[in-house]
Structure formats: structure tokens, C-alpha cells
Design a protein around this motif. Structure first.
Motif, PDB file in Angstrom:
ATOM      1  N   ASP A   3      40.427  50.240  45.497  1.00 33.79           N
ATOM      2  CA  ASP A   3      40.967  49.143  44.702  1.00 33.79           C
ATOM      3  C   ASP A   3      41.012  47.864  45.532  1.00 33.79           C
ATOM      4  O   ASP A   3      41.063  47.920  46.760  1.00 33.79           O
ATOM      5  N   ASP A   4      41.008  46.725  44.863  1.00 34.21           N
ATOM      6  CA  ASP A   4      41.169  45.419  45.523  1.00 34.21           C
ATOM      7  C   ASP A   4      40.233  45.284  46.704  1.00 34.21           C
ATOM      8  O   ASP A   4      40.586  44.721  47.744  1.00 34.21           O
ATOM      9  N   ARG A  15      40.106  41.008  41.829  1.00 34.07           N
ATOM     10  CA  ARG A  15      39.969  39.972  40.809  1.00 34.07           C
ATOM     11  C   ARG A  15      39.961  38.565  41.391  1.00 34.07           C
ATOM     12  O   ARG A  15      39.488  37.636  40.755  1.00 34.07           O
ATOM     13  N   GLU A  70      37.160  43.860  38.377  1.00 35.65           N
ATOM     14  CA  GLU A  70      38.405  43.792  37.626  1.00 35.65           C
ATOM     15  C   GLU A  70      38.776  42.331  37.427  1.00 35.65           C
ATOM     16  O   GLU A  70      38.286  41.458  38.137  1.00 35.65           O
TER      17      GLU A  70
HETATM   18 CA    CA Z   1      42.948  45.868  41.621  1.00 39.02          CA
END
Ligand code: CA
Ligand code: C2E
Ligand code: CA
Length: 734
Positions: free
Chosen positions: A628-629, A652, A685
Motif C-alpha cells: 500500500d502507499d 494517491r 488509488e
Molecule cells: Ca493507500
């Protein structure tokens, strides 16, 4: 009483008796006269007399006797009783035999028979006198010898005593010479140094002679700051009799040493001081150790800055001063590095420590030396600006710190970016405790952090109310699990090329009884901190799996529906994590391939071996993994390929800039390329615009998620969404 015995020997009885009569006549009864008719009888008599310790001054012996002759007897007697005088009576004079007797028997005289009365009496008396004279001489000699020996003994004893004394003196001298302590002795009134051992030379760094030459030198070498105090001590010592004092000296080489001195006055029988003895110890090392202990108790070991103890003391002092003087103002700055945890987790504690140290040095350059800088531990620093004119002083410095800490640092060949969030609290008469001021600066810092990092906030009472509310939130969070206040929301994820719905990301929501929906951005960090995240995460997994299983059954899908659940580092460290997953899958009957777990980069950096095991186990169960991220942390690319990861989720913040910021575009492009190189796919995302979608398609990013399509929605809404994309299973195909 008899003075001794005289032995007469002759084989003719009448000669013996006449001899006895004769002797008796002139010796009166002073001597016992014993007669022997043969040599052997004579020897027996000698033996008996000897046993009784009776002196035998004289033997008179006939020369010619049957058996042993007179000379032979006398020779024998001489060998045993050398002092006894020997007289030989001879019938005919044989010169040779007499000579023999004289030589071998130490013959005193020979007297021809028949004897001349006068001659006999004179000879006998003379012999006896000479015997006793000899005895006396011998006795005197003996006495003299004994006296001499006694004298010699005494001399030896005296020499030995002297030797012992000398040895003991030498021993004492050697002890005094080898002592590390200075030992001295002096006479008072007028003062005169009597003794000083060589240790003085080592401690004072000057020749001993100087102390003898200059009686005031001991005071002159004392450190100027201690000298006045030391000058009082001689008087004090005479009053008290004994004195201990610690002080510093300044050596000719400039070195300062700490000494501990003990002095004692020695008095005579009339109580008059006659001497002062002293011992001086170098306690520099002890003092340094003591200082070090005090220093360590008040300072942070890593940076050398003040620690919490010293900080509290200083704030307390400043508060006291402010109380006395209402115009007096000071400020407390609470500084927390942003992203420190990420740097520490991903680049290692060593780099983390270096960052802390560099930050400490930077802060030191930004404030006055009179200001206190403290480290509270971790990445938290506090500065007391004391004094300030007004709030603008504090703001100026906070801005300077903020700007300075934003400058990249080169640590171990890596460029590390960080920034700081700063909370400012101003002194006011309302503060009574240092801890309150610090608490408020801390609250303001949190506010700055939440506002978007790298900025400062000045504490106000509203913040305090909010901090209290936050505390309340923490307590409520515990209740939330029991009261079943959590919900899972679902944000759809699409295949970028075709727009096919492939699954969801599950995001938790908290339906607070009074505050309504609370964002996970607000409560997840709190739950991470107090550990509740493990239970919340477990609840999410179980609730989501149940939901997917329901959808799987309800809809006729071309591919298994994939739902992502965010994991916290704490969950991965839970030793029962795999068991929990298995239990949930078993309970809901869901296949592993429906489940996808999202980890962050920093989670991959910790305890790699253990993590590798867990991730492989997840893969065995068909569960997919996403990072993630991606791009915001410091994940080491060399690690990445070792983990069984399936997707990289482009953060994002990059997606946001993809259409108008070349940097963001480049980063996104690289992440996609990296994913493909590692046999993974990319998920973007936060896709909010069509342009972003088009760009992502051009970059070959596989999956997209964002407000452009849908925000996270509750389960019934997600069900509706699915219903629009997939046919509901008929009763046959259920
Ligand atoms: Ca994320
Ligand atoms: P995340 O994992 O990066 O989740 C994506 C976040 O971006 C979500 O915020 C989502 O609502 C938001 N988002 C989705 N599309 C867009 C968009 O187009 N634009 C923008 N600006 N934002 C979008 P949310 O739900 O507030 O979650 C915040 C973070 O909280 C999540 O970030 C995740 O790290 C954490 N989180 C949420 N639920 C859980 C959970 O159940 N467990 C754990 N461990 N963390 C969770
Ligand atoms: Ca996520």
C-alpha cells in the motif's frame, strides 16, 4: 670442711702411712688424704671423688709398682684430670723416665725416696697452692669469658634491635614513598614542614623541595576559587583538632585536580599543639565520576542534550521566575520529527540515531546558548526559549527551526528528508506546574502534525479541549468493539482497460454513538498506539470474509471477487495471526483467493525472516498481497523481489499529480515498470479524474480505484453495484 682430697699411691703400705702422717702434719685437716695401693685403686678413688665433685689438687705416686707403673698412672690421670698436680716418688732416678713423665703426665715434681721432709712439705704445699691458683685463674677466665659472651650477646642483640628498627624505618619509608597519597607532617608556630613524601611531587607536579623552601606554597597552589576557603583552614584545624576538606589545585602544567585533605593536630602532655599530621588524596577521578553520574542523570545519552529531568527542573525554575516577575515571558517549543518512524523502520535504527543526533546539532545552532534544548526520547525535542519579549520571538524561532529541519540530510550516503511539527506554549500566570506547560506544547504539536506536518501551532485552550476529546476517543474505542460500532465500507476496484469491477478495498468506519462516523484516519492511529488495532483488524477480516462469501454465493462471477483488507504491523506481529486467518476462512467457508491483504513498505523492513515465513504461508493459502502507499516509504528494492507480493499500490499523492506534475508522472511510471519487472501488477488509488484514468491506462497500470468511480460505500450499496455488473445466480446455479 675439706677443701679437697690428696691421693697417695704406693704398693708399700708403710710408705703410704708414713706419707699420710707426714702430709697430715702440715696440712692439718683441710684435706682428706686417700691412700691407694695400686694404680687401679687410685683410678677408682679418682672416679668416686669426681662423682662427688670433690677437687683433687694432688696425687703423689710411687714410681715402681706392680701392674701399672707410676708414670703410666700419672699419664692416665693427666689425660683425665689435667688440673691435678702430680708428684712422682722415685727410688732410683732414671732420667729418661722422669723426662717422659714430665712430658706426658705434666709432672709437677719428682721426689726421691726417701724424701726430705722439708722438701716434701714445701713441694706439696706449693703444688696445692699452684693447683688452686690454676683453678682460680680458670674460674676467673671462665667468669671473664662468660662476661665477655654476655657482652657479645648484648652487642648482637642490640645490633639486631637496631637492624629491626632500621628495617622498620626502611619499611615505613618505603611505604610512604610508594603511597599514592601525600603524607606530611609540620610544626605549628612558627610553621615548618617536617616531612613530605614523594607522592606530593606526582600530585602537585612540583619538586618536594619547593614545599620545604616556601611554607606558604601549599596555599599558593590552591585553585583561585578555593583559595580563600582554604586560607581559613589552619585556624579552623587548631580549633577543632581534626579537619577534612576538599578543594582543587592548579598545577604548573595547567591541570586542575581535586584533592581531599585530612589533618590532625598532635598535642603534648600539656595540651599544647606540637605537630600537625596530614594525608592528602587525589580524588579527581572520583569527582569526575560523580560529575559524570550527575551529568548522565540529567542528559540524554544519544545527543548529550538535557533530558526530561533537567528540562522539568529548568521549566520549573522559569515558572518561578515568571511568578515573581509578571512581565517575564518564556516559551516552550515541543518539536516532533515527521516521518521519523518510517525512516527508522525502513533505514534502520542506526540511521534513525544519526538523524536524531544531526537534528540535535541543528537545533543547537538555532537557539541561544542560554536556551535549553532537551530530548524527551524518540524523535521528541523540547526547547525552552527563556526569556522572550513576545510571542513573535517564539514564532520566529519555530519558523527558523521548521525551515532548517526541512533541509535534506546526508546520512550514510543516503539523502534523508524530514521535517518537524512544532507546538508552542507560552508562559502565563495560570501555569503552576512545569508538566502542564509541557503538556500544552505537546498538544499544540499534535495539532500541527494533524494540520499537515512541517508547521507550528501555538497552544490555546480550545486545543486543550480537543486533546481531552481525543483522550475520550481513546476510551470510547475500547467500548466500540464491545458495542459493535465498527462497519466495513467497500471501495470498488476496476480493471483499468475495460472498466470491469474486479473487487473492493475494505475500509473500516466507526459509527460513534454521539459523534457519528469517525474516519479511520482519526481512530486507526489511536488504535495502533493502544494495541486495539489487533482486535479491530480481526473484526474487519471476519466481517469482510463473511461479506465476500455472501457475494460469491449471490452472484454469478467470471473470476473470484477480490477484496483487499488493510493490515496493521501489530497484526502481523501477533503470533496467532495465521491461526486467526485460518479460523476465519474456515468459519466463513471462503477461499483464500478471494482475500487480498494490504501491507505498507515499512512493515516489510522489520523482522524480515519471520515476516517472510508468514507471507509465504499466506501465499500457500492463495491470499494475495499488495504493498500500500507504495513510493512514500523507504522500501529497499533489493528486498522487494524476495517477498511473495502480487501488487504495488501507487500512493494517491502520485496519482493526484500525474496529469500536471512531471515528477509524479515519472514516479508513477517507474512504479508500474517496477511492478511489471517483478511480475506484479499495479493498482492506482485515489483516481479522481478522467485524465488521470487515461494517463494510467497509457502507463499500463492494471487496476484503478478512486472517487472517479466511487467512494467507499456500505455493504448494501456495494451489493447493488455488483448487481449492476453481474447476473444474480438463479436457484439452479446457486
Ligand atoms: Ca493507500
Ligand atoms: P488507505 O489504505 O490508503 O486507504 C485509502 C484511503 O483513500 C481511504 O481513506 C479512502 O477513503 C481514500 N480514498 C479513496 N479514493 C480516494 C480518492 O479518489 N481521493 C482521495 N483523496 N481519497 C480517496 P480512509 O477510508 O479514510 O482510510 C484512511 C486510511 O486508514 C487507509 O488508507 C488505511 O491506511 C487506514 N485504514 C482504513 N481502514 C483500515 C483497517 O480496517 N485496518 C487498517 N489497518 N487500516 C485501515
Ligand atoms: Ca489501503
Amino acid at each position: 670442711m675439706s677443701r679437697g682430697a690428696i691421693v697417695c699411691v704406693d704398693d708399700e703400705r708403710f710408705v703410704l702411712t708414713s706419707l699420710r702422717d707426714r702430709l697430715s702434719s702440715f696440712l692439718s685437716y683441710e684435706y682428706e688424704i686417700l691412700l691407694a695401693e695400686s694404680a687401679s685403686e687410685a683410678l677408682e678413688i679418682f672416679a668416686e671423688l669426681e662423682e662427688e665433685q670433690i677437687p683433687i689438687p694432688l696425687i703423689i705416686c710411687d714410681q715402681i709398682m706392680p701392674g701399672m707403673s707410676g708414670e703410666q698412672l700419672l699419664i692416665e690421670i693427666h689425660s683425665r684430670y689435667p688440673k691435678t698436680r702430680k708428684i712422682l716418688l722415685t727410688g732410683q732416678i732414671s732420667f729418661k723416665e722422669v723426662i717422659d713423665a714430665v712430658n706426658h703426665a705434666d709432672l709437677y715434681r719428682y721426689i726421691p725416696k726417701p724424701w726430705d721432709e722439708t722438701d716434701l712439705s714445701l713441694t706439696v704445699r706449693e703444688a696445692i697452692r699452684s693447683y688452686f691458683q690454676d683453678c682460680q685463674v680458670i674460674e676467673q677466665n671462665e667468669a671473664l669469658r662468660e662476661a665477655n659472651e654476655a657482652l657479645q650477646r648484648e652487642i648482637i642483640e642490640r645490633m639486631q634491635a637496631q637492624q629491626l628498627l632500621q628495617e622498620s624505618e626502611e619499611r615505613l619509608e618505603s611505604i610512604l614513598n610508594s603511597l599514592e597519597e601525600v603524607v606530611w607532617s609540620a610544626k605549628p608556630n612558627p610553621p615548618k614542614l617536617l616531612y613530605l613524601n614523594p607522592a606530593a611531587e606526582k600530585i602537585y607536579g612540583r619538586p618536594i623541595a619547593e614545599f620545604f623552601e616556601n611554607i606558604e606554597l601549599w596555599l599558593e597552589v590552591v585553585h583561585p576559587e578555593d583559595r580563600d576557603r582554604l586560607a581559613q583552614t589552619p585556624q579552623l584545624l587548631l580549633e577543632k583538632g581534626i579537619l577534612n576538606v576538599e578543594y582543587r589545585i592548579l598545577r604548573p602544567d595547567g591541570e586542575v585536580r581535586w584533592l581531599s585533605s585530612r589533618r590532625r593536630v598532635i598535642y603534648n602532655a600539656h595540651g599544647v599543639p606540637i605537630r600537625i599530621d596530614g594525608i592528602i588524596r587525589d580524588i579527581t577521578q572520583e569527582k569526575l565520576a560523580q560529575e559524570r553520574l550527575v551529568y548522565e542523570a540529567l542528559h540524554d545519552a544519544l545527543t548529550g542534550l538535557s533530558n526530561r529531568n533537567l528540562l522539568m527542573e529548568r521549566v520549573e525554575n522559569s515558572l518561578q521566575r515568571a511568578k515573581r516577575n509578571p512581565n517575564y515571558l518564556f516559551a516552550v517549543l515541543f518539536i516532533d520529527l515527521d516521518r521519523f518512524k518510517i525512516i527508522n523502520d525502513s533505514l534502520g535504527h542506526h540511521v534513525g540515531d544519526r538523524l536524531i543526533i544531526s537534528t540535535a546539532r541543528r537545533l543547537e545552532e538555532l537557539v541561544r546558548t542560554s536556551d535549553t534544548i532537551a530530548r524527551l526520547g524518540g524523535d521528541e525535542f523540547v526547547i525552552i526559549l527563556d526569556p522572550i519579549h513576545d510571542i513573535n520571538d517564539a514564532i520566529r524561532i519555530a519558523e527558523r527551526i521548521s525551515a532548517q529541519l526541512k533541509q535534506p540530510l546526508n546520512l550514510e550516503g543516503r539523502e534523508v528528508f524530514t521535517s518537524a511539527s512544532i507546538g508552542i506554549a507560552l508562559s502565563s500566570p495560570n501555569y503552576h506546574q512545569a508538566a502542564d506547560l509541557l503538556r500544552d506544547a505537546d498538544i499544540a504539536m499534535y495539532r500541527a502534525k494533524n494540520k499537515g506536518k512541517s508547521c507550528y501551532e501555538i497552544f490555546n485552550s480550545e486545543m486543550y479541549a480537543q486533546a481531552l476529546a481525543q483522550l475520550q476517543l481513546e476510551n470510547d474505542l475500547r467500548q466500540a468493539l464491545l458495542q459493535n460500532e465498527f462497519r466495513a465500507y467497500y471501495q470498488p476496484i476496476y480493471f483499468a482497460k475495460t472498466g470491469t469491477l474486479i473487487g473492493f478495498e475494505a475500509l473500516s468506519r466507526w459509527q460513534h454513538p454521539t459523534r457519528g462516523f469517525i474516519s479511520p484516519a482519526e481512530f486507526i492511529p489511536i488504535a495502533e498506539e493502544n494495541g486495539l488495532i489487533v482486535q479491530i483488524g480481526e473484526w474487519m477480516l471476519s466481517s469482510v470474509c463473511q461479506q465476500i462469501q455472501y457475494w460469491q454465493k449471490q452472484f454469478s462471477l467470471q473470476a473470484p471477487l477480490k477484496v483487499s483488507v488493510n493490515l496493521s504491523a501489530k497484526q502481523l506481529k501477533d503470533p496467532n495471526f495465521l491461526q486467526k486467518i485460518d479460523r476465519i476462512l474456515a468459519k466463513t467457508g471462503l477461499q483464500g483467493c478471494n482475500l487480498q491483504l494490504e501491507l505498507t513498505e515499512s512493515m516489510l523492513m522489520d523482522d524480515v525472516e519471520n515476516l517472510m515465513g508468514i507471507l509465504s504461508q499466506l501465499r500457500v493459502r492463495g491470499i494475495h498481497l499488495s504493498i500500500d502507499d507504495f513510493g512514500t516509504g523507504y522500501s529497499s528494492l533489493s528486498y522487494l523481489h524476495r517477498f511473495p507480493v502480487n501488487h504495488l499500490k501507487i500512493d494517491r499523492s502520485f496519482v493526484k499529480g500525474i496529469t500536471d506534475n512531471i515528477e509524479s508522472l515519472k514516479v508513477t511510471e517507474s512504479i508500474v515498470a517496477l511492478a511489471h519487472n517483478l511480475n506484479m501488477s499495479a493498482i492506482a488509488e485515489g483516481v479522481e479524474t478522467k485524465e488521470q484514468l487515461i494517463q494510467l491506462r497509457l502507463l499500463d497500470c492494471e487496476y484503478v480505484q478512486g472517487y472517479l468511480f466511487s467512494p467507499p460505500i456500505p455493504a448494501p450499496a456495494a451489493t447493488n453495484l455488483l448487481a449492476r455488473s453481474f447476473p444474480v445466480k438463479t436457484s439452479q446455479n446457486i
